[in-house]
Design a protein around this motif. Structure first.
Motif, short mmCIF file in Angstrom:
data_model
loop_
_atom_site.label_atom_id
_atom_site.label_comp_id
_atom_site.label_asym_id
_atom_site.label_seq_id
_atom_site.Cartn_x
_atom_site.Cartn_y
_atom_site.Cartn_z
N LEU A 46 0.83 -1.20 0.00
CA LEU A 46 0.00 0.00 0.00
C LEU A 46 0.87 1.26 0.00
O LEU A 46 0.61 2.20 -0.75
N LEU A 47 1.92 1.28 0.82
CA LEU A 47 2.82 2.43 0.86
C LEU A 47 3.49 2.68 -0.50
O LEU A 47 3.72 3.82 -0.88
N LEU A 48 3.78 1.61 -1.19
CA LEU A 48 4.44 1.72 -2.50
C LEU A 48 3.46 1.81 -3.66
O LEU A 48 3.87 1.92 -4.81
N ASP A 49 2.16 1.76 -3.34
CA ASP A 49 1.11 1.81 -4.36
C ASP A 49 1.29 0.71 -5.39
O ASP A 49 1.28 0.94 -6.60
N LEU A 50 1.49 -0.50 -4.87
CA LEU A 50 1.70 -1.67 -5.71
C LEU A 50 0.68 -2.75 -5.41
O LEU A 50 0.24 -2.88 -4.26
N TYR A 55 4.57 -6.45 -5.13
CA TYR A 55 5.44 -6.19 -3.99
C TYR A 55 6.18 -7.46 -3.58
O TYR A 55 7.39 -7.43 -3.34
N ASP A 69 7.61 6.85 -10.74
CA ASP A 69 6.74 6.96 -9.57
C ASP A 69 7.24 6.06 -8.44
O ASP A 69 7.27 6.48 -7.28
N ALA A 70 7.64 4.84 -8.77
CA ALA A 70 8.14 3.91 -7.74
C ALA A 70 9.41 4.47 -7.10
O ALA A 70 9.58 4.42 -5.87
N ARG A 73 8.43 7.28 -4.76
CA ARG A 73 7.85 6.77 -3.52
C ARG A 73 8.94 6.23 -2.59
O ARG A 73 8.94 6.47 -1.39
#
Length: 112
Positions: A46-50, A55, A69-70, A73
């Protein structure tokens, strides 16, 4: 002698893009940090929006190519860690902060 105008603002700064090697190093550092923060794979994803599956692939050492983006983040997460280490002299407080209820977040944790 001619006077030069005084600069009253900082020059525009454009950082160099994060290289793939730097991105890989940041990913390894973030994975170690997530262990110290004692967060779950779901929370880390979730923190990495993956997606969780992506993940877990990254965690297993198969990140593939990290997009801009990664990398951003990862940079932000490591920046938060750096700030916490500056604020708290005891590492355990810096690592535990993410899961401690905080008045600044209406009693929620930073992770929530």
């Amino acid at each position: 002698m001619s006077l030069q105008p005084l600069r009253t603002h900082a020059p525009d700064f454009v950082p160099a893009p994060i290289t793939d090697d730097e991105g890989g190093a940041m990913l390894r550092a973030a994975l170690n940090l997530f262990t110290k923060w004692q967060i779950t794979d779901d929370e880390a994803a979730l923190l990495l929006d993956l997606p969780l599956r992506t993940y877990r692939r990254w965690k297993a050492g198969q990140p593939g190519r990290l997009d801009r983006d990664a990398k951003a983040r990862l940079s932000n997460i490591l920046g938060i860690h750096k700030a916490l280490r500056i604020l708290f002299s005891e590492p355990s407080r810096a690592y535990g902060w993410i899961k401690i209820p905080n008045g600044a977040f209406a009693g929620q944790t930073a992770l929530e």
